[in-house]
Design a protein around this motif. Structure first.
Motif, short mmCIF file in Angstrom:
data_model
loop_
_atom_site.label_atom_id
_atom_site.label_comp_id
_atom_site.label_asym_id
_atom_site.label_seq_id
_atom_site.Cartn_x
_atom_site.Cartn_y
_atom_site.Cartn_z
N UNK A 29 -1.09 -7.56 -12.51
CA UNK A 29 -1.19 -7.09 -11.22
C UNK A 29 -2.48 -6.46 -10.84
N UNK A 30 -3.04 -6.71 -9.58
CA UNK A 30 -4.34 -6.17 -9.18
C UNK A 30 -4.00 -4.65 -8.60
N UNK A 31 -4.84 -3.74 -9.08
CA UNK A 31 -4.41 -2.43 -8.28
C UNK A 31 -5.83 -1.85 -7.77
N UNK A 32 -5.79 -1.43 -6.73
CA UNK A 32 -6.89 -0.70 -6.00
C UNK A 32 -6.23 0.86 -5.67
N UNK A 33 -7.20 1.73 -6.05
CA UNK A 33 -6.68 3.19 -5.80
C UNK A 33 -7.82 3.83 -5.11
N UNK A 36 0.89 -1.19 -0.05
CA UNK A 36 0.15 -0.15 0.12
C UNK A 36 0.86 1.07 -0.05
N UNK A 37 0.58 2.08 -1.10
CA UNK A 37 1.39 3.08 -1.19
C UNK A 37 0.56 4.59 -0.94
N UNK A 38 0.61 5.40 0.08
CA UNK A 38 0.17 6.71 0.31
C UNK A 38 0.95 7.74 -0.33
N UNK A 39 0.34 8.82 -0.96
CA UNK A 39 1.09 9.94 -1.48
C UNK A 39 0.37 11.03 -1.19
N UNK A 40 0.92 11.72 -0.09
CA UNK A 40 0.12 13.26 0.29
C UNK A 40 0.49 14.24 -0.24
N UNK A 51 -1.32 -2.57 -4.58
CA UNK A 51 -0.87 -3.36 -5.58
C UNK A 51 -0.54 -4.77 -5.09
N UNK A 52 -1.05 -5.80 -5.79
CA UNK A 52 -0.74 -7.34 -5.59
C UNK A 52 -0.74 -7.98 -6.68
N UNK A 53 -0.55 -9.33 -6.84
CA UNK A 53 -0.39 -10.15 -7.98
C UNK A 53 -1.97 -10.36 -8.13
#
Length: 156
Positions: free
Chosen positions: A112-116, A64-68, A131-133
């Motif tokens: 890749x599976x993405x949820x944003x 999980x990546x969080x850009x602020x 992001x995951x497989x």
């Protein structure tokens, strides 16, 4: 009856001790204790301060990546929708996560599976990507949604 109350209290105590509040530059979030995090200054313009936070479980399947971003002025929901860069023919429903509101979208690309999530509170924008497989069972999504529901804006 007393035994039931004690059991409920113990469950409540153990559930709350399973997450730590992590404070970052512009927000805080409850993160399960087994998740690790790394914080880096976000590359880009010095005019738009922020950071890049990476969260994952050492035994997990995704990241999980969080850009602020902290804008100098308040941002409207219509501009946030444009910021998603998701085709306008795709319906995105405005939802709330903690102190923030915004949009969520998931898709599969290149195995890749993405949820944003694109979240907003005043001038604070959070762009969050999991992001995951694509072949892996998405067992971390529930924990991630709980984390995102706990997001609080840091008040100056």
């Amino acid at each position: 009856m007393t035994r039931s109350i004690v059991t409920l209290l113990m469950i409540g105590i153990s559930a709350s001790s399973m997450a730590d509040i992590r404070n970052f530059e512009s927000f805080s979030i409850d993160v399960p204790t087994e998740w690790t995090h790394n914080v880096e200054p976000r590359a880009g313009s010095a005019d738009l301060p922020g950071e890049l936070i990476t969260l994952n479980r050492p035994t997990g399947i995704g990241e999980l990546k969080i850009m602020s971003f902290v804008a100098p002025n308040e941002i409207g929901q219509d501009r946030l929708r444009l910021f998603t860069n998701v085709d306008m023919s795709t319906t995105l429903v405005l939802q709330e996560w903690g102190d923030f509101s915004g949009y969520q979208h998931s898709y599969v690309e290149r195995e890749s599976y993405f949820e944003q999530w694109w979240l907003l509170n005043g001038g604070t924008i959070l762009v969050i990507t999991y992001e995951s497989d694509a072949d892996a069972p998405q067992v971390e999504i529930e924990a991630i949604e709980e984390m995102l529901s706990s997001i609080q804006i840091n008040r100056a």
